[in-house]
Enzyme design. Structure first.
Site, PDB file in Angstrom:
ATOM      1  N   GLY A 183       0.925  -1.094  -0.043  1.00 47.04           N
ATOM      2  CA  GLY A 183       0.116   0.307  -0.066  1.00 47.04           C
ATOM      3  C   GLY A 183       0.997   1.202   0.030  1.00 47.04           C
ATOM      4  O   GLY A 183       0.580   2.430  -0.766  1.00 47.04           O
ATOM      5  N   GLU A 185       3.865   1.480  -1.152  1.00 40.88           N
ATOM      6  CA  GLU A 185       5.396   1.785  -2.407  1.00 40.88           C
ATOM      7  C   GLU A 185       4.133   2.136  -3.397  1.00 40.88           C
ATOM      8  O   GLU A 185       4.223   2.623  -4.119  1.00 40.88           O
ATOM      9  CB  GLU A 185       5.685   0.514  -2.805  1.00 40.88           C
ATOM     10  CG  GLU A 185       6.948  -0.167  -1.048  1.00 40.88           C
ATOM     11  CD  GLU A 185       7.448  -0.948  -1.924  1.00 40.88           C
ATOM     12  OE1 GLU A 185       8.666  -1.748  -1.088  1.00 40.88           O
ATOM     13  OE2 GLU A 185       7.048  -1.742  -3.368  1.00 40.88           O
ATOM     14  N   HIS A 446      33.961   9.804   4.117  1.00 34.18           N
ATOM     15  CA  HIS A 446      32.169  10.705   4.586  1.00 34.18           C
ATOM     16  C   HIS A 446      32.839  11.615   3.565  1.00 34.18           C
ATOM     17  O   HIS A 446      34.129  11.735   2.713  1.00 34.18           O
ATOM     18  CB  HIS A 446      33.364  11.801   5.893  1.00 34.18           C
ATOM     19  CG  HIS A 446      33.127  13.510   6.344  1.00 34.18           C
ATOM     20  ND1 HIS A 446      32.087  13.519   6.632  1.00 34.18           N
ATOM     21  CD2 HIS A 446      33.717  14.546   4.763  1.00 34.18           C
ATOM     22  CE1 HIS A 446      31.503  15.369   6.413  1.00 34.18           C
ATOM     23  NE2 HIS A 446      32.906  15.475   5.635  1.00 34.18           N
TER      24      HIS A 446
END
Length: 482
Positions: A183, A185, A446
């Site tokens: 539902g 998605e 990072h």
């Protein structure tokens, strides 16, 4: 009546059935694969692949809408619904074609078309004139979407997710009933593609989440984008011209009904294992309250019998990777019956491809809460997480769980950016039985979203250094005579 003698009979040629067939055949056994419908698997035809094609189109549309937030102004958005659905269906057919090619390559004598039913634990009847006598049988019949009969009576515009991928154009409006994985998605994808969508949820559940804080974060993030109505009941669905009239009301008594018109009502409230009509009364198996044979999840054997079960038919975990693993275990054990061995059941991993994405790994919050041992929790919000803010996807929450004493990683629940990738990292760590300290020793680049995971693990590490709470009280023994 013609009788086919074989070592293993596999009922169903979906993901689990094909996996069972290959495992038994690789063991050198004569295997017969029985299928009464079209080949192609649920995943390829109406499941994970076509839904991701629709989601990919929705993400492209959403990126255009979000571009001004980066100072990029692409102009007016124009969504061609016919072109969207043409690509969904053509690419879906391509994925199905790969499966059909594999099935076509199987020896003809290994394939039987027809509906099978047990006449004995080791015998199946297909149609009126064919019988299969097998030393072992694998039930891999899959599941079907549920639509309550009262709703279905409103006509063909009350649909399951299967029907969405046959559309040739996008509708103007859809009411989605159910806030589970399917539902969420499909509802969000249709909303982003310009369809008026209302998502109706009877309770406050969101996809597979059980952790109340993560669930609340998901509900908030998703609710900021689309119309999601939790604790709402469907009072009635009836025809209204070319569309449907949907009547809903809040779960609290006395709440006034709300009446709205939609082109379609999409029901995503669950699926039913395809075990009725198999003649299980002739199998000698013990059945649970849903009529599904009771089985050992490590061997997939039903009781002590020569019958095994796999995939959605088992009603255990309706996910493709689980179906493939269950099929492999069931097929290998059917081939070696009565010599049955425990197979590898991997760390549970479930992903919802909404945005933000949702992932659960290992032991979930409710499962741990129901256990006897205490556990510690670490958390991170993605609101101010560096890479998430860079991408303007800074919504969500990750909570990780660890074991006092051992420091072992137990599981996690998450809503946030890149959850599909973080979920895999956590699943690998869980299956390797890593500790939180070992996970923190792993490299983190990072700037990446995974730095948020490191923040949560650091938080959990601090919590594990504190004394654990007192043991939970053991319930009094109320056995008569005590």
């Amino acid at each position: 009546m013609e009788t086919i003698q074989c070592d293993v009979a596999v009922i169903g040629a979906g993901t689990a059935g094909l996996s069972a067939y290959r495992a038994a055949r690789n063991a050198g056994k004569h295997v017969v694969l029985i299928e009464d419908g079209p080949h192609g698997t649920t995943c390829a035809r109406v499941g994970c692949m076509p839904s991701k094609l629709l989601i990919a189109a929705a993400e492209a549309a959403h990126a255009v809408r979000e571009a001004p937030g980066f100072g990029v102004h692409p102009g007016e958005l124009n969504i061609d619904g016919k072109a969207v659905m043409q690509r969904v269906r053509s690419e879906r057919d391509r994925f199905v074609g790969f499966v059909l090619e594999n099935v076509a390559a199987m020896p003809a004598e290994d394939k039987v078309h027809g509906r099978a039913r047990f006449t004995a634990p080791d015998r199946l009847q297909i149609g009126a004139n064919l019988e299969v006598a097998a030393k072992a049988v694998v039930i891999a019949t899959g599941s079907s979407p549920e639509i309550p009969s009262g709703w279905a009576a409103a006509g063909p515009r009350v649909i399951s997710s299967d029907a969405v991928f046959e559309w040739t154009d996008l509708p103007r409006s859809v009411a989605v009933i159910g806030a589970g994985v399917i539902g969420l998605e499909l509802g969000q994808a249709l909303h982003r593609l310009g369809v008026r969508v209302v998502l109706i949820a009877r309770g406050d559940s969101v996809a597979q989440l059980k952790d109340p804080q993560v669930r609340a974060s998901a509900a908030q993030a998703l609710g900021e984008e689309m119309d999601i109505r939790f604790r709402t009941e469907v009072a009635a669905i009836q025809r209204a011209g070319d569309g449907l009239e949907l009547r809903t009301r809040g779960a609290n008594c006395g709440t006034e009904e709300r009446v709205e018109q939609f082109d379609y009502v999409l029901v995503t409230t669950g699926r039913t294992p395809n075990v009725s009509g198999l003649g299980l009364d002739h199998s000698g198996l013990a059945l649970d309250e849903k009529g599904v044979p009771k089985f050992d999840r490590h061997t997939m054997q039903c009781g002590e019998s020569c019958i095994f079960i796999a995939g959605d038919a088992s009603a255990e975990i309706p996910l493709l990777p689980e179906a493939a693993d269950q099929g492999r275990i069931a097929g290998a054990n059917a081939a070696s019956y009565p010599g049955v061995k425990r197979g590898l059941r991997r760390t549970p991993l479930a992903i919802t491809f909404s945005e933000p994405q949702i992932a659960t790994v290992g032991q979930g919050y409710q499962e741990l809460l129901n256990g006897r041992e205490h556990f510690a929790i670490g958390a991170v919000s993605f609101d101010d997480q560096g890479r998430s803010r860079v991408m303007r996807q800074n919504k969500g929450l990750l909570r990780v769980y660890g074991e006092y004493g051992s420091g072992r990683f137990l599981g996690a629940e998450m809503v946030g950016p890149r959850a599909e990738h973080i979920g895999h990292l956590l699943a690998w760590a869980h299956q390797a039985r890593m500790t939180i300290d070992q996970m923190l020793d792993m490299p983190f680049y990072h700037p990446v979203v995974e730095e948020g995971l490191r923040t949560a693990l650091r938080d959990l590490s601090k919590e594990l250094q504190k004394p654990p709470p007192p043991p939970k009280p053991v319930p009094n023994d109320c056995t008569p005579g005590c």
